[in-house]
Design an enzyme around this catalytic site. Sequence first.
Site, PDB file in Angstrom:
ATOM      1  N   GLY A   1      -1.695   4.698   4.812  1.00  0.00           N
ATOM      2  CA  GLY A   1      -2.008   4.523   3.394  1.00  0.00           C
ATOM      3  C   GLY A   1      -2.140   3.048   3.075  1.00  0.00           C
TER       4      GLY A   1
ATOM      5  N   LYS B   1       3.490  15.391   4.102  1.00  0.00           N
ATOM      6  CA  LYS B   1       2.925  15.362   2.755  1.00  0.00           C
ATOM      7  C   LYS B   1       1.499  14.810   2.806  1.00  0.00           C
ATOM      8  CE  LYS B   1       2.832  12.353  -0.772  1.00  0.00           C
ATOM      9  NZ  LYS B   1       1.627  12.806  -1.458  1.00  0.00           N
TER      10      LYS B   1
ATOM     11  N   THR C   1       2.104   0.394  -0.526  1.00  0.00           N
ATOM     12  CA  THR C   1       2.970   1.572  -0.320  1.00  0.00           C
ATOM     13  C   THR C   1       3.723   1.432   1.001  1.00  0.00           C
ATOM     14  OG1 THR C   1       1.146   2.824  -1.301  1.00  0.00           O
ATOM     15  CG2 THR C   1       3.001   4.096  -0.513  1.00  0.00           C
TER      16      THR C   1
ATOM     17  N   GLU D   1      -8.586  -5.664  -0.474  1.00  0.00           N
ATOM     18  CA  GLU D   1      -9.254  -4.417  -0.080  1.00  0.00           C
ATOM     19  C   GLU D   1      -9.819  -3.717  -1.324  1.00  0.00           C
ATOM     20  OE1 GLU D   1      -6.844  -1.047   1.210  1.00  0.00           O
ATOM     21  OE2 GLU D   1      -8.193  -0.785   2.916  1.00  0.00           O
TER      22      GLU D   1
ATOM     23  N   THR E   1      -1.337  -0.877   1.899  1.00  0.00           N
ATOM     24  CA  THR E   1      -0.365  -1.871   2.372  1.00  0.00           C
ATOM     25  C   THR E   1       0.840  -1.975   1.429  1.00  0.00           C
ATOM     26  OG1 THR E   1      -2.033  -3.068   3.608  1.00  0.00           O
ATOM     27  CG2 THR E   1      -0.124  -4.354   2.904  1.00  0.00           C
TER      28      THR E   1
ATOM     29  N   CYS F   1     -10.929   3.241   6.243  1.00  0.00           N
ATOM     30  CA  CYS F   1     -10.169   2.000   6.435  1.00  0.00           C
ATOM     31  C   CYS F   1     -10.871   1.080   7.436  1.00  0.00           C
ATOM     32  CB  CYS F   1      -8.763   2.323   6.897  1.00  0.00           C
ATOM     33  SG  CYS F   1      -8.750   3.395   8.350  1.00  0.00           S
TER      34      CYS F   1
ATOM     35  N   GLU G   1       0.196   2.596   9.272  1.00  0.00           N
ATOM     36  CA  GLU G   1      -1.242   2.322   9.403  1.00  0.00           C
ATOM     37  C   GLU G   1      -1.748   2.006   8.007  1.00  0.00           C
ATOM     38  OE1 GLU G   1      -2.659   2.049  12.148  1.00  0.00           O
ATOM     39  OE2 GLU G   1      -1.315   3.114  13.516  1.00  0.00           O
TER      40      GLU G   1
HETATM   41  P1  NDP Z   1      -1.489   5.246  -0.800  1.00  0.00           P
HETATM   42  O1  NDP Z   1      -0.658   4.226  -0.127  1.00  0.00           O
HETATM   43  O2  NDP Z   1      -1.591   5.219  -2.266  1.00  0.00           O
HETATM   44  O3  NDP Z   1      -0.957   6.716  -0.427  1.00  0.00           O
HETATM   45  C1  NDP Z   1      -0.809   7.182   0.886  1.00  0.00           C
HETATM   46  C2  NDP Z   1       0.177   8.313   0.892  1.00  0.00           C
HETATM   47  O4  NDP Z   1       1.451   7.834   0.536  1.00  0.00           O
HETATM   48  C3  NDP Z   1      -0.150   9.404  -0.115  1.00  0.00           C
HETATM   49  O5  NDP Z   1       0.201  10.659   0.410  1.00  0.00           O
HETATM   50  C4  NDP Z   1       0.727   9.008  -1.277  1.00  0.00           C
HETATM   51  O6  NDP Z   1       0.989  10.069  -2.159  1.00  0.00           O
HETATM   52  C5  NDP Z   1       1.971   8.565  -0.547  1.00  0.00           C
HETATM   53  N1  NDP Z   1       2.875   7.727  -1.331  1.00  0.00           N
HETATM   54  C6  NDP Z   1       2.608   6.999  -2.441  1.00  0.00           C
HETATM   55  N2  NDP Z   1       3.733   6.372  -2.880  1.00  0.00           N
HETATM   56  C7  NDP Z   1       4.724   6.705  -2.015  1.00  0.00           C
HETATM   57  C8  NDP Z   1       6.112   6.372  -1.921  1.00  0.00           C
HETATM   58  N3  NDP Z   1       6.710   5.593  -2.807  1.00  0.00           N
HETATM   59  N4  NDP Z   1       6.818   6.873  -0.888  1.00  0.00           N
HETATM   60  C9  NDP Z   1       6.230   7.658   0.018  1.00  0.00           C
HETATM   61  N5  NDP Z   1       4.930   8.034  -0.032  1.00  0.00           N
HETATM   62  C10 NDP Z   1       4.177   7.562  -1.023  1.00  0.00           C
HETATM   63  O7  NDP Z   1      -2.911   5.181  -0.094  1.00  0.00           O
HETATM   64  P2  NDP Z   1      -4.204   5.981  -0.502  1.00  0.00           P
HETATM   65  O8  NDP Z   1      -3.922   7.447  -0.460  1.00  0.00           O
HETATM   66  O9  NDP Z   1      -4.763   5.376  -1.750  1.00  0.00           O
HETATM   67  O10 NDP Z   1      -5.161   5.667   0.746  1.00  0.00           O
HETATM   68  C11 NDP Z   1      -5.971   4.561   0.823  1.00  0.00           C
HETATM   69  C12 NDP Z   1      -5.324   3.482   1.668  1.00  0.00           C
HETATM   70  O11 NDP Z   1      -5.053   3.979   2.962  1.00  0.00           O
HETATM   71  C13 NDP Z   1      -6.238   2.292   1.873  1.00  0.00           C
HETATM   72  O12 NDP Z   1      -5.499   1.107   1.710  1.00  0.00           O
HETATM   73  C14 NDP Z   1      -6.684   2.429   3.308  1.00  0.00           C
HETATM   74  O13 NDP Z   1      -7.040   1.222   3.922  1.00  0.00           O
HETATM   75  C15 NDP Z   1      -5.483   3.034   3.935  1.00  0.00           C
HETATM   76  N6  NDP Z   1      -5.836   3.700   5.160  1.00  0.00           N
HETATM   77  C16 NDP Z   1      -5.451   3.142   6.362  1.00  0.00           C
HETATM   78  C17 NDP Z   1      -5.820   3.719   7.564  1.00  0.00           C
HETATM   79  C18 NDP Z   1      -5.379   3.151   8.869  1.00  0.00           C
HETATM   80  O14 NDP Z   1      -5.490   3.850   9.877  1.00  0.00           O
HETATM   81  N7  NDP Z   1      -4.876   1.931   8.935  1.00  0.00           N
HETATM   82  C19 NDP Z   1      -6.648   4.930   7.603  1.00  0.00           C
HETATM   83  C20 NDP Z   1      -6.998   5.423   6.302  1.00  0.00           C
HETATM   84  C21 NDP Z   1      -6.589   4.827   5.137  1.00  0.00           C
HETATM   85  P3  NDP Z   1       0.062  10.228  -3.489  1.00  0.00           P
HETATM   86  O15 NDP Z   1      -1.301  10.522  -3.004  1.00  0.00           O
HETATM   87  O16 NDP Z   1       0.681  11.329  -4.193  1.00  0.00           O
HETATM   88  O17 NDP Z   1       0.156   8.919  -4.209  1.00  0.00           O
END
Ligand code: NDP
Length: 481
Positions: free
Chosen positions: A226, A173, A230, A384, A228, A282, A248
């Site tokens: 994504g 997804k 989530t 963040e 922290t 990130c 991650e």
């Molecule tokens: P989110 O945690 O909001 O979303 C990440 C993914 O998880 C999306 O596809 C989202 O779907 C999905 N999601 C949301 N809720 C759920 C759930 N309950 N169960 C399963 N999946 C779910 O992150 P963001 O998309 O806002 O990304 C930004 C974040 O990602 C920042 O905190 C950033 O630091 C982190 N990040 C970390 C990296 C690393 O390598 N450590 C690299 C890049 C980013 P939907 O979009 O539909 O909400």
Amino acid sequence: MEKIKNYINGELVEPAGKTYIDNIDPSRGKVYSLIPDSDERDVLEATAAAKAAFKGWSNTPKETRSRILQKISFLIEENLESLAIAESIDNGKPLHLSRSVDIPRAAANFNFYATGILHYAAPAHSMEDTAINYTLRQPVGVAGCISPWNLPLYLFTWKIAPALASGCTVVAKPSEVTPMTAYLLSQLCIKAGLPKGVLNIVHGLGPKVGNAIVSHKDIPLISFTGGTKTGAHIASVAAPMFKKLSLELGGKNPNIIFADCDYDKMLSTTMLSSFANQGQICLCGSRIFVEKSIYEKFKNDFVEKTKKLSIGAPLQDGTKIGAVVSKSHMEKILSYVELAQQEGGKVLCGGKRKVLDGEFAEGYYIEPTIIEGLKYDCRTNQEEIFGPVVTIMPFEKEEEVLMMANSTIYGLASTVWTQDITKAHRVANEIHAGIVWINCWLLRDLRTPFGGVKSSGVGREGGFEAFDFFTEPKNICIKLK
Ligand code: NDP
């Protein structure tokens, strides 16, 4: 208006509920395509397809798997320009960034893992003339891959490519905020001859589609990138089911600048590590610690350069700062600028929404922002923000800066600027982070493991560690007499 489709069992299909969500172009603040509002039914179908395809794919010779994945890599390269444009429209990032970073890296991810799997081997241990132990590495099964919006195709393929190369099949997804390049990828997979059901892409909302993937009993492994919060939720669902997990997560990365650094290199790289992709990487260094003797000079030069960054539409030549990804994210970032001021911070430049002319007037643009005068432990410096907002802070002693750098719950990445090699290694050794860049930023050999410590995540992706993650070790001991 273009309707994005799910990719299930080798076909591009409508979501079961036949309903769609608006996909917004952040540079204009306008709907420009529609995303499937998929639900559990689509995830069930995708998982059934992935499960059915697993036996065939995991037993396909790795040379064949490798060839198909390399073909996908070539197709990404061949379509680089159209993918880069799609990514910039979907995400708001300047086109030069999609062209030079995101899309080439997506091709590199496929190529790296397609070739890496040919050289991946498991150990054998001889107990002299008594027994031989060897370890089989078998693909785990159906992998659930969930990725964020900031580097859409780059991070999506960073999961999918090693999973597929290892012999897993996948239900994935992408973020619902930036679905377009994953959709285009599904078309390229069909073109490359990826067998049906091997990769399934279900578009839709996190709490619906993401949750259905995480909680599905036939998906024993979750690779998530994504936020922290989530990640914590996902862990709470997946852990009692004993799923293999890689998380991650977020970061609040320190950029530590000593007075003896190569000043010009440091300044030009700090511009990138602060504001590339509107600060939505990130790995961006959002807390900048500067040794007191050069603090004033750095501050003046940094502010002057930042004020000159051209904010513009993503596809416009010369744009350095594009739009942030969504209206709600823009509001979140601006609320942090307000918080910073309440906490005693002084905005040295930026701090406001930027309204562009004409068709881009409703776009989500924020001026790159530098804030000083904050304490290291205030909320602005601990949480963040994930936008074009950095804080600068002076320091006098090495121990002091290490204490401040290590004071957050995060530990993803860090940067150290000094010409003193002993100091560089000493400081790198003391920083709590998955990666320390010395006199550079965002440079990495794909063979190295990647990931954060503390609340920035668990598990490691990248390198051969990714193959370890997507396979399960099985030890076999055979007695010789
Ligand atoms: P989110 O945690 O909001 O979303 C990440 C993914 O998880 C999306 O596809 C989202 O779907 C999905 N999601 C949301 N809720 C759920 C759930 N309950 N169960 C399963 N999946 C779910 O992150 P963001 O998309 O806002 O990304 C930004 C974040 O990602 C920042 O905190 C950033 O630091 C982190 N990040 C970390 C990296 C690393 O390598 N450590 C690299 C890049 C980013 P939907 O979009 O539909 O909400």
